[in-house]
Design a protein around this motif. Structure first.
Motif, PDB file in Angstrom:
ATOM      1  N   ALA A 120       4.538   2.733   3.059  1.00  0.00           N
ATOM      2  CA  ALA A 120       4.395   3.267   4.419  1.00  0.00           C
ATOM      3  C   ALA A 120       3.490   4.488   4.440  1.00  0.00           C
ATOM      4  O   ALA A 120       2.622   4.623   5.311  1.00  0.00           O
ATOM      5  CB  ALA A 120       5.774   3.615   4.987  1.00  0.00           C
ATOM      6  N   ASP A 121       3.679   5.386   3.468  1.00  0.00           N
ATOM      7  CA  ASP A 121       2.851   6.588   3.416  1.00  0.00           C
ATOM      8  C   ASP A 121       1.376   6.220   3.244  1.00  0.00           C
ATOM      9  O   ASP A 121       0.496   6.819   3.870  1.00  0.00           O
ATOM     10  CB  ASP A 121       3.292   7.487   2.262  1.00  0.00           C
ATOM     11  N   ASP A 122       1.109   5.246   2.383  1.00  0.00           N
ATOM     12  CA  ASP A 122      -0.270   4.807   2.173  1.00  0.00           C
ATOM     13  C   ASP A 122      -0.862   4.224   3.450  1.00  0.00           C
ATOM     14  O   ASP A 122      -2.036   4.462   3.778  1.00  0.00           O
ATOM     15  CB  ASP A 122      -0.329   3.756   1.059  1.00  0.00           C
ATOM     16  N   ALA A 123      -0.039   3.451   4.176  1.00  0.00           N
ATOM     17  CA  ALA A 123      -0.529   2.810   5.395  1.00  0.00           C
ATOM     18  C   ALA A 123      -0.780   3.825   6.495  1.00  0.00           C
ATOM     19  O   ALA A 123      -1.816   3.798   7.164  1.00  0.00           O
ATOM     20  CB  ALA A 123       0.469   1.754   5.862  1.00  0.00           C
ATOM     21  N   VAL A 124       0.178   4.731   6.693  1.00  0.00           N
ATOM     22  CA  VAL A 124       0.069   5.697   7.780  1.00  0.00           C
ATOM     23  C   VAL A 124      -1.076   6.679   7.546  1.00  0.00           C
ATOM     24  O   VAL A 124      -1.813   7.043   8.459  1.00  0.00           O
ATOM     25  CB  VAL A 124       1.409   6.451   7.956  1.00  0.00           C
ATOM     26  N   SER A 125      -1.253   7.098   6.289  1.00  0.00           N
ATOM     27  CA  SER A 125      -2.284   8.079   5.972  1.00  0.00           C
ATOM     28  C   SER A 125      -3.673   7.464   5.867  1.00  0.00           C
ATOM     29  O   SER A 125      -4.676   8.168   5.923  1.00  0.00           O
ATOM     30  CB  SER A 125      -1.950   8.769   4.650  1.00  0.00           C
ATOM     31  N   GLY A 126      -3.723   6.136   5.676  1.00  0.00           N
ATOM     32  CA  GLY A 126      -5.006   5.486   5.466  1.00  0.00           C
ATOM     33  C   GLY A 126      -5.524   5.641   4.048  1.00  0.00           C
ATOM     34  O   GLY A 126      -6.678   5.328   3.757  1.00  0.00           O
ATOM     35  N   ARG A 127      -4.644   6.100   3.123  1.00  0.00           N
ATOM     36  CA  ARG A 127      -5.086   6.307   1.737  1.00  0.00           C
ATOM     37  C   ARG A 127      -5.469   5.004   1.045  1.00  0.00           C
ATOM     38  O   ARG A 127      -6.335   4.980   0.188  1.00  0.00           O
ATOM     39  CB  ARG A 127      -3.985   7.001   0.925  1.00  0.00           C
ATOM     40  N   ASP A 128      -4.768   3.921   1.391  1.00  0.00           N
ATOM     41  CA  ASP A 128      -5.029   2.660   0.703  1.00  0.00           C
ATOM     42  C   ASP A 128      -5.405   1.591   1.719  1.00  0.00           C
ATOM     43  O   ASP A 128      -4.555   0.893   2.260  1.00  0.00           O
ATOM     44  CB  ASP A 128      -3.804   2.225  -0.097  1.00  0.00           C
ATOM     45  N   ARG A 129      -6.701   1.454   1.967  1.00  0.00           N
ATOM     46  CA  ARG A 129      -7.182   0.451   2.916  1.00  0.00           C
ATOM     47  C   ARG A 129      -7.380  -0.914   2.249  1.00  0.00           C
ATOM     48  O   ARG A 129      -7.748  -1.867   2.919  1.00  0.00           O
ATOM     49  CB  ARG A 129      -8.503   0.920   3.538  1.00  0.00           C
ATOM     50  N   ARG A 130      -7.162  -0.977   0.936  1.00  0.00           N
ATOM     51  CA  ARG A 130      -7.389  -2.242   0.244  1.00  0.00           C
ATOM     52  C   ARG A 130      -6.262  -3.234   0.465  1.00  0.00           C
ATOM     53  O   ARG A 130      -6.444  -4.433   0.311  1.00  0.00           O
ATOM     54  CB  ARG A 130      -7.556  -2.011  -1.265  1.00  0.00           C
ATOM     55  N   GLY A 131      -5.071  -2.748   0.810  1.00  0.00           N
ATOM     56  CA  GLY A 131      -3.931  -3.628   0.951  1.00  0.00           C
ATOM     57  C   GLY A 131      -3.422  -4.106  -0.395  1.00  0.00           C
ATOM     58  O   GLY A 131      -3.637  -3.470  -1.429  1.00  0.00           O
ATOM     59  N   CYS A 132      -2.747  -5.228  -0.407  1.00  0.00           N
ATOM     60  CA  CYS A 132      -2.180  -5.822  -1.623  1.00  0.00           C
ATOM     61  C   CYS A 132      -3.159  -6.862  -2.166  1.00  0.00           C
ATOM     62  O   CYS A 132      -3.611  -7.741  -1.431  1.00  0.00           O
ATOM     63  CB  CYS A 132      -0.838  -6.464  -1.304  1.00  0.00           C
ATOM     64  N   LEU A 133      -3.484  -6.779  -3.444  1.00  0.00           N
ATOM     65  CA  LEU A 133      -4.424  -7.726  -4.043  1.00  0.00           C
ATOM     66  C   LEU A 133      -3.921  -9.163  -3.905  1.00  0.00           C
ATOM     67  O   LEU A 133      -4.693 -10.084  -3.636  1.00  0.00           O
ATOM     68  CB  LEU A 133      -4.642  -7.378  -5.515  1.00  0.00           C
ATOM     69  N   SER A 134      -2.637  -9.368  -4.082  1.00  0.00           N
ATOM     70  CA  SER A 134      -2.065 -10.705  -3.983  1.00  0.00           C
ATOM     71  C   SER A 134      -2.160 -11.253  -2.557  1.00  0.00           C
ATOM     72  O   SER A 134      -2.562 -12.402  -2.344  1.00  0.00           O
ATOM     73  CB  SER A 134      -0.601 -10.684  -4.432  1.00  0.00           C
ATOM     74  N   VAL A 135      -1.793 -10.437  -1.587  1.00  0.00           N
ATOM     75  CA  VAL A 135      -1.879 -10.869  -0.188  1.00  0.00           C
ATOM     76  C   VAL A 135      -3.329 -11.117   0.196  1.00  0.00           C
ATOM     77  O   VAL A 135      -3.653 -12.109   0.868  1.00  0.00           O
ATOM     78  CB  VAL A 135      -1.241  -9.822   0.741  1.00  0.00           C
TER      79      VAL A 135
END
Length: 199
Positions: A92-107
């Motif tokens: 959630a923190d990654d999503a809200v902050s925009g730190r990780d725009r890559r998402g999940c490699l598997s998804v």
């Protein structure tokens, strides 16, 4: 006597993973992989056979690492529900902050490749079944410690948890709404018997 490869395979896979994660399979070229790994094209082909070959190795390592981390939580003496909450909180923190725009490699791989490459789709099915099983083991450990009711089906809860994690990872690709992430975490934890918390 076979010649020992003069490279660090783990490093090569790690660098290739970063490229595929950033660009996706279709937009990654052998040239991109050569630049990232430092190996010549011939060495890449000799080690992995093809771009698809290294992609499959990358996916396997990605899932192996995630499964190892989940099983580590299951074997820990610490309470399990707070560990699950912490995992969700990090996403959630990654999503809200925009730190990780890559998402999940598997998804990402499922969305990009499952409809076009049956071999990759089958491999992803196998890997993701392993992820669900690891979460079921974690949930079983939570049941053993009295955190989750024994009557609950660990595999069903694991499937529910993984589905929500995938959804949260997709939300990482665009800065997510904090309230939406809070609702997801509250819903997941409530379904397992955990109390509400703030995102």
């Amino acid at each position: 006597m076979p010649r020992t490869p003069e490279y660090d395979r783990c490093h090569v896979v790690e660098q290739a993973m970063a490229v595929f994660w950033e660009r996706g399979y279709g937009k990654t070229s052998i040239g991109d992989l050569v630049a990232a790994t430092g190996l010549k094209p011939g060495s890449l082909y000799a080690a992995f056979g093809s771009k698809k070959g290294i992609y499959l190795v990358v996916l396997e390592e990605y899932h192996r690492s995630f499964i190892v981390s989940i099983r580590g939580l299951a074997r820990s003496r610490s309470p399990k529900l707070p560990a699950i909450r912490e995992l969700l909180q990090t996403i959630a923190d990654d999503a809200v902050s925009g730190r990780d725009r890559r998402g999940c490699l598997s998804v990402n791989a499922l969305l990009e490749m499952s409809a076009h490459d049956p071999d990759i789709a089958a491999r992803l099915d196998t890997h993701n079944a392993g992820v669900r099983l690891a979460f079921a083991e974690l949930i079983g450990a939570a049941q053993a410690s009295g955190e989750i009711a024994q009557a609950r089906d660990p595999m069903a809860l694991a499937a529910f948890l993984v589905g929500n994690i995938w959804g949260m990872r997709v939300m990482c690709k665009a800065r997510a709404d904090r309230a939406a992430m809070r609702a997801v975490i509250d819903g997941v934890m409530a379904s397992m018997g955990g109390a509400k918390d703030e995102v």
